[in-house]
Design a protein around this motif. Structure first.
Motif, mmCIF file in Angstrom:
data_model
loop_
_atom_site.group_PDB
_atom_site.id
_atom_site.type_symbol
_atom_site.label_atom_id
_atom_site.label_comp_id
_atom_site.label_asym_id
_atom_site.label_seq_id
_atom_site.Cartn_x
_atom_site.Cartn_y
_atom_site.Cartn_z
ATOM 1 N N THR A 125 -5.256 29.449 14.079
ATOM 2 C CA THR A 125 -5.562 28.032 13.884
ATOM 3 C C THR A 125 -4.284 27.212 13.855
ATOM 4 N N THR A 129 -3.306 24.261 16.549
ATOM 5 C CA THR A 129 -3.138 22.879 16.071
ATOM 6 C C THR A 129 -1.677 22.434 16.057
ATOM 7 N N GLU A 163 -10.321 23.518 8.010
ATOM 8 C CA GLU A 163 -10.787 23.553 9.397
ATOM 9 C C GLU A 163 -11.840 24.640 9.624
ATOM 10 N N ARG A 255 -10.315 23.886 18.308
ATOM 11 C CA ARG A 255 -9.292 23.880 17.265
ATOM 12 C C ARG A 255 -7.948 23.423 17.819
ATOM 13 N N PRO A 259 -5.589 18.724 12.750
ATOM 14 C CA PRO A 259 -6.466 19.095 11.636
ATOM 15 C C PRO A 259 -7.017 17.844 10.961
ATOM 16 N N THR A 287 -11.021 17.930 16.386
ATOM 17 C CA THR A 287 -11.339 19.358 16.408
ATOM 18 C C THR A 287 -12.815 19.585 16.078
#
Length: 422
Positions: A125, A129, A163, A255, A259, A287
């Motif tokens: 993640t 991001t 997230e 993703r 965020p 996202t």
């Protein structure tokens, strides 16, 4: 008879009768209004404690000043023990509770979780991001990590966990004829409904950021020791945010974007009204799917359906009405359930208290009777410039938790917090 007297009489009469569709009871615990007490200083920060005589654990109020690195370092220095304890406990908790959320993850993250566990999916993640994360968050995370003596990756992973497991929460904005105040100033609710079996409620923190000149304005976030980003917060520009998961969204997700809790924090730090916040939302590389509530000093409140593909903006005139969730002037809300919700409780409560809504009414009769905000609650009063907050209790020896809606609330005077100097 003036409007204020009528509102009080109506409230007294309404409060005498229970709402048959609700399972909770009023919260009659006295409001804590004592100002936070200074307990520690550092080069770029100050630590205060609020509610120490009444609430266990008390609320830590941390002021941080300067560059992003300096603000991160100040938080890590002032909350070193709490940050270390929470981060170590959080990983065990993440592993224990991720299974119910697997089905909501994109295939790539689901595969990473199945192969490498929670640490692998959080690291993936971060790499997805990372191109969209402003350098100031990286610098702040590094400062916090250096001061607390923990790995940078652990701090960043903690920041990115929302997230993966967005929470079921309630959001409300009320103004004009919906509220008790004769000037109709905006009242906004953020009730966080999230699992209370973890360690988070042992370390509640309000961080008041005082960034260096040219880097926005002062703002406050409510979360936990060592948590970056914002899921709850209020700014010195009188802009506040609320959030909840949008589970009924059926479109694509990604993703590879900013965020959402970093975007919400940017709203608090840089935007001066809801229009700027909505522009930021619309132009973002989004996202996952959530609802966002945003209000401002002009008593604007907007509810946003936010996703990778979609931005839908609602007010008190165009929000979809369904069942008993009718449209009312100066009122927009979504409850903690999947939308459209068929729970009768919150609509019955807002009907009952419409015209007399205030921070005290929301605290005593709305969140408690609807039983929303089990992890934490913030009530933003734009006219009084206050934020009333409550946090769930830690588990007792028998494993029981008192949810935030049944706990004492602490009233924070936001103008005083933003005026605090080193």
């Amino acid at each position: 008879m003036n409007r204020a007297v009528l509102a009080v009489l109506g409230l007294l009469a309404a409060s005498a009768a229970a709402i048959s569709t609700c399972n909770g009871k009023p919260n009659t615990i006295p409001l804590i209004e004592d100002p936070p007490t200074l307990v520690k200083n550092s080069t770029n920060g100050k630590l205060f404690i609020a509610g120490a005589a009444t609430v266990d654990p008390p609320l830590r109020v941390v002021h941080v000043y300067g560059t992003p690195y300096q603000m991160g370092y100040a938080q890590g220095e002032l909350l070193r023990e709490e940050v270390n304890d929470l981060l170590s406990e959080a990983y065990a908790y993440f592993y224990s509770m991720i299974d119910p959320y697997i089905k909501f993850l994109p295939p790539r993250l689901r595969h990473a979780l199945e192969v490498g566990g929670v640490n692998a999916v959080l690291e993936l993640t971060y790499w997805l991001t990372k191109p969209f994360i402003p350098q100031r968050y990286v610098d702040e995370a590094q400062g916090l990590a250096d001061a607390a003596g923990v790995p940078f990756s652990t701090v960043m992973h903690m920041a990115l966990f929302p997230e993966l497991i967005k929470a079921s929460c309630s959001i409300m904005g009320a103004w004009d004829g919906a509220v008790e105040r004769s000037d109709g100033r905006l009242l906004q609710l953020r009730a966080l409904d999230w699992d209370t079996n973890g360690p988070f409620q042992k370390y509640p923190v309000v961080v008041v950021y005082h960034p260096e000149e040219g880097q926005g304005h002062s703002f406050a976030t409510m979360g936990w020791a060592g948590f970056l980003g914002a899921i709850t917060g209020f700014s010195s520009a009188n802009v506040a945010v609320s959030e909840k998961v949008w589970l009924s969204y059926k479109g694509a997700s990604s993703r590879a974007g900013v965020p959402f809790n970093f975007l919400l924090r940017d709203i608090l730090q840089f935007d001066t009204d809801a229009d700027q916040a909505l522009s930021r939302i619309a132009s973002a590389h989004r996202t996952c799917s959530i609802f966002i509530g945003v209000g401002d000093d002009r008593d604007q409140f907007k509810l946003v359906e936010y996703s990778h593909e979609t931005v839908n903006i609602y007010n008190d005139h165009n929000f979809p009405a369904y069942g008993n969730h009718t449209l009312k002037e100066g009122l927009v809300y979504v409850d903690k359930h999947v939308q459209p919700s068929h729970d009768q409780c919150l609509p019955a409560l807002v009907d009952k208290y419409y015209g007399s809504l205030s921070a005290d009414v929301v605290r005593q009769y709305i969140t408690s009777q609807f039983r929303t905000g089990d992890m934490h609650i913030a009530i933003y009063d734009y006219g009084a410039h206050t934020m009333d907050v409550a946090n769930a209790s830690p588990k007792d020896a028998q494993g029981n938790v008192v949810q935030a809606f049944d706990r004492p609330f602490i009233r924070l005077q936001m103008d005083d917090l933003f005026a605090e100097t080193l």
